[in-house]
Design a protein around this motif. Structure first.
Motif, PDB file in Angstrom:
ATOM      1  N   SER A  84      17.421 -57.082 -19.396  1.00  0.00           N
ATOM      2  CA  SER A  84      17.209 -56.431 -18.423  1.00  0.00           C
ATOM      3  C   SER A  84      17.132 -57.991 -17.397  1.00  0.00           C
ATOM      4  O   SER A  84      18.392 -58.361 -16.578  1.00  0.00           O
ATOM      5  CB  SER A  84      16.234 -55.849 -19.124  1.00  0.00           C
ATOM      6  N   ASN A  88      20.613 -59.634 -15.404  1.00  0.00           N
ATOM      7  CA  ASN A  88      20.847 -59.820 -14.331  1.00  0.00           C
ATOM      8  C   ASN A  88      20.690 -61.249 -13.436  1.00  0.00           C
ATOM      9  O   ASN A  88      21.530 -61.634 -12.436  1.00  0.00           O
ATOM     10  CB  ASN A  88      19.110 -58.948 -13.154  1.00  0.00           C
ATOM     11  N   TYR A  91      24.320 -62.041 -14.558  1.00  0.00           N
ATOM     12  CA  TYR A  91      24.886 -61.235 -12.684  1.00  0.00           C
ATOM     13  C   TYR A  91      24.753 -62.330 -11.729  1.00  0.00           C
ATOM     14  O   TYR A  91      26.432 -62.058 -11.518  1.00  0.00           O
ATOM     15  CB  TYR A  91      24.468 -60.304 -13.514  1.00  0.00           C
TER      16      TYR A  91
END
Length: 200
Positions: A84, A88, A91
């Motif tokens: 995760s 992120n 992104y």
């Protein structure tokens, strides 16, 4: 899993490096004029991104599978957390980071003075093609590093934590003569304390 991960990432990196200029040109972002995208090869651009997303989906499956056998039992729950966090960061770099460096006004008023670069009004610090090519190069370098220095250990053979239950592991019948305690623990009936924990 490494035999899947390394080739897939090498191909994906090569596609990104080799197709970066093509995509920028077809989208009309190479400074050739406002009407440069009028004759865009839709099939070519679609094929490029379809191939890239297909490779990335395959890579994601290989990474998840490798993480299950690479991490010990006590650290296995940290795998999704690392995944995760990495997603992120990716992104942020690919959306906010790229847009901030690609914007001509921000590049002229902030990034170039901050980095001591020559003024180029109307031109972003980073282009789409340059960004895709750079990230493809980073992927190639990291993949070569993983391929050369990271060994894949079959936990069912080494007697460590394993996710795949093999009859050869039970009772010390593995290839190296060791008993697989984790496999036996998985097959052992749940105790009263374990049932009470589940109820909680």
């Amino acid at each position: 899993r490494k035999s899947w991960l390394v080739p897939v990432q090498l191909v994906a990196g090569a596609v990104m490096v080799g197709g970066s200029d093509y995509v920028e040109q077809e989208l009309g972002l190479d400074g050739a004029g406002a009407d440069a995208g009028a004759g865009m090869n839709v099939r070519g651009v679609t094929a490029f991104f379809f191939a890239l997303y297909f490779l990335m989906a395959t890579q994601d499956i290989a990474v998840d599978g490798w993480a299950l056998t690479m991490l010990s039992r006590k650290n296995r729950g940290k795998g999704p957390i690392c995944n995760s966090i990495g997603q992120n960061i990716g992104y942020f770099l690919s959306y906010v980071g790229f847009l901030a460096l690609n914007d001509a006004e921000s590049s002229e008023n902030l990034w170039r003075p901050l980095l001591g670069l020559k003024s180029r009004p109307g031109v972003g610090l980073v282009s789409l093609g340059g960004f895709v090519k750079f990230m493809g190069g980073v992927m190639l370098v990291l993949t070569v590093f993983v391929g050369l220095f990271k060994k894949e250990v079959d936990m069912t053979i080494e007697g460590g934590d394993c996710c795949t239950i093999s009859t050869d592991c039970i009772g010390g019948g593995g290839a190296n003569g060791r008993s697989n305690e984790d496999t036996e623990a998985l097959l052992r009936p749940a105790s009263k304390d374990d049932e009470d924990d589940d109820d909680d």
